[in-house]
Design a protein around this motif. Structure first.
Motif, short mmCIF file in Angstrom:
data_model
loop_
_atom_site.label_atom_id
_atom_site.label_comp_id
_atom_site.label_asym_id
_atom_site.label_seq_id
_atom_site.Cartn_x
_atom_site.Cartn_y
_atom_site.Cartn_z
N ALA A 112 0.84 -1.19 0.00
CA ALA A 112 0.00 0.00 0.00
C ALA A 112 0.87 1.24 0.00
O ALA A 112 2.04 1.20 0.42
CB ALA A 112 -0.92 0.01 1.23
N SER A 113 0.30 2.35 -0.46
CA SER A 113 1.02 3.62 -0.49
C SER A 113 0.86 4.33 0.85
O SER A 113 -0.26 4.65 1.27
CB SER A 113 0.47 4.50 -1.61
OG SER A 113 1.09 5.77 -1.59
N GLY A 114 1.98 4.56 1.52
CA GLY A 114 1.98 5.32 2.76
C GLY A 114 1.04 4.79 3.81
O GLY A 114 0.97 3.58 4.07
N LEU A 115 0.23 5.68 4.38
CA LEU A 115 -0.66 5.31 5.47
C LEU A 115 -1.93 4.59 4.99
O LEU A 115 -2.78 4.23 5.81
CB LEU A 115 -1.04 6.56 6.27
CG LEU A 115 0.11 7.11 7.14
CD1 LEU A 115 -0.23 8.50 7.66
CD2 LEU A 115 0.44 6.17 8.29
N ASP A 116 -2.04 4.33 3.68
CA ASP A 116 -3.11 3.46 3.19
C ASP A 116 -2.94 2.05 3.75
O ASP A 116 -3.89 1.25 3.73
CB ASP A 116 -3.12 3.40 1.65
CG ASP A 116 -3.66 4.69 1.03
OD1 ASP A 116 -4.20 5.53 1.77
OD2 ASP A 116 -3.53 4.85 -0.20
N ALA A 117 -1.76 1.74 4.26
CA ALA A 117 -1.52 0.43 4.89
C ALA A 117 -2.23 0.30 6.23
O ALA A 117 -2.36 -0.80 6.77
CB ALA A 117 -0.02 0.21 5.07
N VAL A 118 -2.68 1.43 6.78
CA VAL A 118 -3.33 1.44 8.10
C VAL A 118 -4.84 1.36 7.92
O VAL A 118 -5.44 2.16 7.19
CB VAL A 118 -2.97 2.73 8.88
CG1 VAL A 118 -3.77 2.82 10.17
CG2 VAL A 118 -1.48 2.76 9.17
N HIS A 119 -5.47 0.38 8.61
CA HIS A 119 -6.92 0.23 8.58
C HIS A 119 -7.48 0.59 9.96
O HIS A 119 -6.82 0.35 10.98
CB HIS A 119 -7.30 -1.20 8.22
CG HIS A 119 -6.77 -1.66 6.90
ND1 HIS A 119 -6.75 -2.98 6.51
CD2 HIS A 119 -6.23 -0.96 5.85
CE1 HIS A 119 -6.23 -3.08 5.30
NE2 HIS A 119 -5.91 -1.87 4.88
N PRO A 120 -8.68 1.15 10.01
CA PRO A 120 -9.25 1.56 11.30
C PRO A 120 -9.29 0.44 12.34
O PRO A 120 -9.06 0.68 13.53
CB PRO A 120 -10.67 2.02 10.92
CG PRO A 120 -10.58 2.42 9.49
CD PRO A 120 -9.57 1.50 8.88
N GLU A 121 -9.56 -0.77 11.88
CA GLU A 121 -9.68 -1.90 12.82
C GLU A 121 -8.33 -2.36 13.39
O GLU A 121 -8.28 -3.17 14.32
CB GLU A 121 -10.39 -3.09 12.15
CG GLU A 121 -9.68 -3.66 10.93
CD GLU A 121 -10.07 -3.00 9.62
OE1 GLU A 121 -9.85 -3.64 8.57
OE2 GLU A 121 -10.59 -1.86 9.64
N ASP A 122 -7.23 -1.83 12.86
CA ASP A 122 -5.90 -2.23 13.36
C ASP A 122 -5.64 -1.70 14.77
O ASP A 122 -4.86 -2.29 15.52
CB ASP A 122 -4.79 -1.69 12.44
CG ASP A 122 -4.84 -2.27 11.03
OD1 ASP A 122 -5.28 -3.44 10.89
OD2 ASP A 122 -4.45 -1.56 10.10
N GLY A 123 -6.24 -0.58 15.11
CA GLY A 123 -5.98 0.01 16.42
C GLY A 123 -4.56 0.51 16.58
O GLY A 123 -3.97 0.42 17.67
#
Length: 237
Positions: free
Chosen positions: A77-88
């Motif tokens: 993923a590009s940058g912070l697109d790797a972060v999902h809300p459910e990851d916490g």
């Protein structure tokens, strides 16, 4: 360097990761940092993000080799697109890039920083860009480090959401509020080197056509040189 033995630079980045944090390591390369953090029981869960296919595959292999597939998820993923809300996610690490690129990643993924308590950022160059971004986005620099590895000088900046956010002076934006308090030998080396380089650029500008752009750039460099010399001369007096 490997997941058990990080470079000095990445070891210091790891030092600033809070125990028990849920980490997103952006631009993770071989995922050495998240693997190290889990293997040393500093954290229990992480996301490793990579935008380039080759490093993404390398990171996946590294995580599998260390037996950490259940604790570290590698995402293309590009940058912070790797972060999902459910990851916490509570802490984000970005290391080994230029300051402006780090700022671009943070700016483009700003909405994904909700819930993030700490940013641990290690720019290779232009740390000032991160300080400018921090002030503009109401993050406070709580810790800074300057270190030398393989004859290169690096800075580490730790940002947290604090109320009220701290306003920085031009000198603090350029040289670092925490680093100015310590003024280590490496700090002196960096700024003597930077100042000398700027003086050479200013001298070379004298022989070029004095366009408005050249005049403004020269003035900007002269002001930076003055800020640096004020700090270094005060130390030597």
């Amino acid at each position: 360097m490997n997941a058990q033995q990080l470079s000095h630079r990445l070891t210091r980045v790891a030092h600033h990761v809070p125990e028990g944090a849920v980490v997103a390591d952006i631009g993770s390369d071989h995922a050495y940092l998240p693997c190290y953090l889990v293997l040393n029981s500093i954290i229990g869960k992480a996301v490793a993000g990579e935008v380039v296919r080759g490093p993404f595959e390398s990171a996946k292999r590294q995580v599998q080799q260390e037996g950490l597939n259940s604790q570290i998820e590698v995402r293309l993923a590009s940058g912070l697109d790797a972060v999902h809300p459910e990851d916490g996610i509570t802490a984000v690490t970005i290391a080994g890039m230029g300051g402006p690129l780090i700022c671009s990643i943070l700016e483009q993924g700003n909405e994904r920083l909700t819930g993030v308590e700490r940013l641990i950022l290690q720019p290779n160059v232009h740390a000032k860009a991160i300080r400018d971004w921090a002030v503009a986005n109401h993050w406070t620099i709580t810790e800074e480090e300057i270190l030398k590895e393989n004859e290169k000088i690096y800075e580490i900046l730790v940002l947290e959401k604090k109320q009220p956010p701290v306003i920085l002076t031009p000198k603090q934006l350029l040289m670092g509020p925490k680093l100015l308090e310590e003024k280590t030998a490496i700090f002196h080396e960096k700024w003597m080197r930077e100042s000398d380089q700027w003086k050479k650029i200013v001298a070379s500008m004298e022989s070029t056509a004095q366009t408005m752009e050249i005049i403004e750039k020269k003035q900007e460099l002269v002001e930076k040189i003055q800020l640096v010399e004020e700090v270094l001369q005060r130390e030597n007096s």
